[in-house]
Design an enzyme around this catalytic site. Structure first.
Site, short mmCIF file in Angstrom:
data_model
loop_
_atom_site.label_atom_id
_atom_site.label_comp_id
_atom_site.label_asym_id
_atom_site.label_seq_id
_atom_site.Cartn_x
_atom_site.Cartn_y
_atom_site.Cartn_z
N HIS A 16 45.84 22.61 72.88
CA HIS A 16 45.55 21.19 72.70
C HIS A 16 44.86 20.61 73.93
CE1 HIS A 16 49.01 18.88 74.85
NE2 HIS A 16 48.94 20.07 75.37
N CYS A 25 46.08 18.11 81.82
CA CYS A 25 46.26 18.16 80.36
C CYS A 25 45.06 17.64 79.59
CB CYS A 25 47.52 17.40 79.95
SG CYS A 25 48.99 18.24 80.52
N HIS A 29 43.99 23.74 76.85
CA HIS A 29 44.99 24.69 77.32
C HIS A 29 46.01 24.93 76.22
CE1 HIS A 29 46.83 20.79 77.97
NE2 HIS A 29 48.01 21.38 77.95
N HIS A 31 50.25 26.17 75.05
CA HIS A 31 51.67 26.27 75.41
C HIS A 31 52.36 27.24 74.47
CE1 HIS A 31 51.73 22.70 78.03
NE2 HIS A 31 50.96 22.12 77.14
N HIS A 69 49.18 28.98 66.58
CA HIS A 69 47.83 29.53 66.81
C HIS A 69 46.75 28.60 66.29
CE1 HIS A 69 50.15 33.03 67.90
NE2 HIS A 69 49.07 33.55 68.44
N GLU A 115 58.08 22.04 75.70
CA GLU A 115 56.70 22.38 76.05
C GLU A 115 56.71 23.51 77.08
OE1 GLU A 115 53.35 19.30 76.03
OE2 GLU A 115 53.75 19.60 78.15
ZN LIG Z 1 49.71 20.58 77.18
#
Ligand SMILES: [Zn+2]
Length: 126
Positions: A16, A25, A29, A31, A69, A115
Site C-alpha cells: 500500500h 509510508c 511498500h 507489510h 498479495h 501491521e
Molecule cells: Zn504501511
C-alpha cells in the site's frame, strides 16, 4: 449466564501507499499483517460449539483473500480508493466484511490488525 469468547489469528501480505503521509509510508511498500478476530456468544450448538474454528477460518480467509498479495489502494472500498489505507481502515474493512458472514447469535467483538509485531489497531463497533 454463560459467556464464551473465541479468537483466531491469520496472516496476509499486502502492499500500500498511505497517500499524504509525511514520511516513509507515502512510498509504495508492503507489510506482513496479522489479523486477530474475536467473537463471543452464550448459546452453544448441539456439539457444544459456539462456532467451529475451521468454519471461522474459512470465513476470515475469504475476507483476507481480498487483501492478500494485493495493492490495497486499488481495492474497491471508499477509504482505500481515497488513499487512506491505514491499519485503522484495514481493520474496519475486515470487520465489516466478516460481520455480514457470521450467524446473528454470535457477536463480532473486534478485529485487531497488526501491521508489525509491535504496532496494532483494534476496531470494534461501540
Ligand atoms: Zn504501511
Amino acid at each position: 449466564m454463560d459467556f464464551f469468547e473465541l479468537s483466531i489469528e491469520l496472516e496476509f501480505c499486502a502492499a500500500h501507499i498511505l497517500v499524504g503521509h509525511q514520511g516513509k509510508c507515502a512510498n509504495l511498500h508492503g507489510h506482513n499483517y496479522k489479523a486477530e478476530v474475536c467473537l463471543s456468544g452464550s448459546k452453544l450448538d448441539s456439539l457444544g460449539i459456539l462456532i467451529d474454528f475451521s468454519d471461522l477460518k474459512k470465513i476470515v480467509n475469504n475476507v483476507l483473500d481480498i487483501l492478500d498479495h494485493h495493492y490495497i489502494n486499488e481495492i474497491d472500498y471508499p477509504a482505500f480508493l481515497e488513499g487512506k489505507t491505514s491499519a485503522e481502515n484495514i481493520a474496519k474493512f475486515i470487520y465489516e466484511n466478516i460481520e455480514t458472514k457470521i450467524d446473528q447469535k454470535i457477536s463480532l467483538d473486534y478485529v485487531k490488525l497488526y501491521e508489525t509485531s509491535k504496532y496494532s489497531v483494534k476496531y470494534s463497533k461501540k
